[in-house]
Design an enzyme around this catalytic site. Sequence first.
Site, mmCIF file in Angstrom:
data_model
loop_
_atom_site.group_PDB
_atom_site.id
_atom_site.type_symbol
_atom_site.label_atom_id
_atom_site.label_comp_id
_atom_site.label_asym_id
_atom_site.label_seq_id
_atom_site.Cartn_x
_atom_site.Cartn_y
_atom_site.Cartn_z
ATOM 1 N N SER A 114 15.223 57.538 39.577
ATOM 2 C CA SER A 114 16.160 58.555 38.880
ATOM 3 C C SER A 114 16.799 58.998 40.141
ATOM 4 O O SER A 114 17.981 58.849 40.988
ATOM 5 C CB SER A 114 15.647 59.882 38.091
ATOM 6 O OG SER A 114 17.318 59.982 37.655
ATOM 7 N N ASP A 119 14.609 55.072 32.728
ATOM 8 C CA ASP A 119 14.254 56.327 33.816
ATOM 9 C C ASP A 119 12.971 55.764 34.417
ATOM 10 O O ASP A 119 11.671 55.698 33.844
ATOM 11 C CB ASP A 119 14.265 57.083 33.325
ATOM 12 C CG ASP A 119 14.627 58.531 34.690
ATOM 13 O OD1 ASP A 119 13.789 58.716 35.671
ATOM 14 O OD2 ASP A 119 14.765 59.802 33.878
#
Length: 262
Positions: free
Chosen positions: A47, A166
């Site tokens: 991320s 994610d």
Amino acid sequence: MYDLERDWSLSFSGCGFLGFYHVGVTHCLSERVPHLIRNAPKFFGSSAGALHCATFLSGIPVDQTLQILKDLVLHTRSRNISILPPSFNLIKCIQDSLHRHLPDNVHRLLSGRLFISLTRVSDGENVLVSDFQSKDEVIDALICSSFIPFFFGFIPPSFRGVRYVDGGMTDILPFLDTKTTITVSPFYGESDICPKVKSTNFLHVDFTTLSLRCCSENAYLLYQTLFPPDLSVLGAICLQGYLDAARFLEENGRCGAGRRRA
């Protein structure tokens, strides 16, 4: 004690808008031990950690990186509470910024050196990708690694035709070998470079591969990952990253590393 003359890989955790911390850390390491950054065989990121590694390895100057982050924060804060889709598409803002600022040869700069953590939608497994054929593939991987379901939308993005979300959902602090990797996180915990709190509370909770100390400071930081505070607060977080990296160097034989400021 870490032998800082040997080659170390670096791993940067996912942390949303707290990516300012990572800028402070790499700025300190670049100033104090440039060979550590220059000779690092691998960078790992999830991320915001992956986004930071991509900009850093692309050679984007620290001042420009900070300005990119500031612009994103200001744009997000201007939306007040309406930051959820469809009223605000944060992932599109990140994507546009990557297209604008990353160099056209970024895939050559990152292939084999940056490992990006992704979570595959079909089976929930973690995947590390490090081979890129184009700038678009780099951006696709970074967007997948940053995509938080619901918060960023309902249809996951894809990398090479496979949908991912994610990377922090399955591996927020990726690495291949703990014995050769220095880990970085803005959260109070057990990472090699992270904030330290003086407390008798030693209770920790593990979030995928990240060990977090149970404290009020972390609760506040976790909130700030998705809802950015004022720029002055984020500036202090950037400085905290610099100072935490300096402390790490001092603890490992680099005396005097903490006297300069970012």
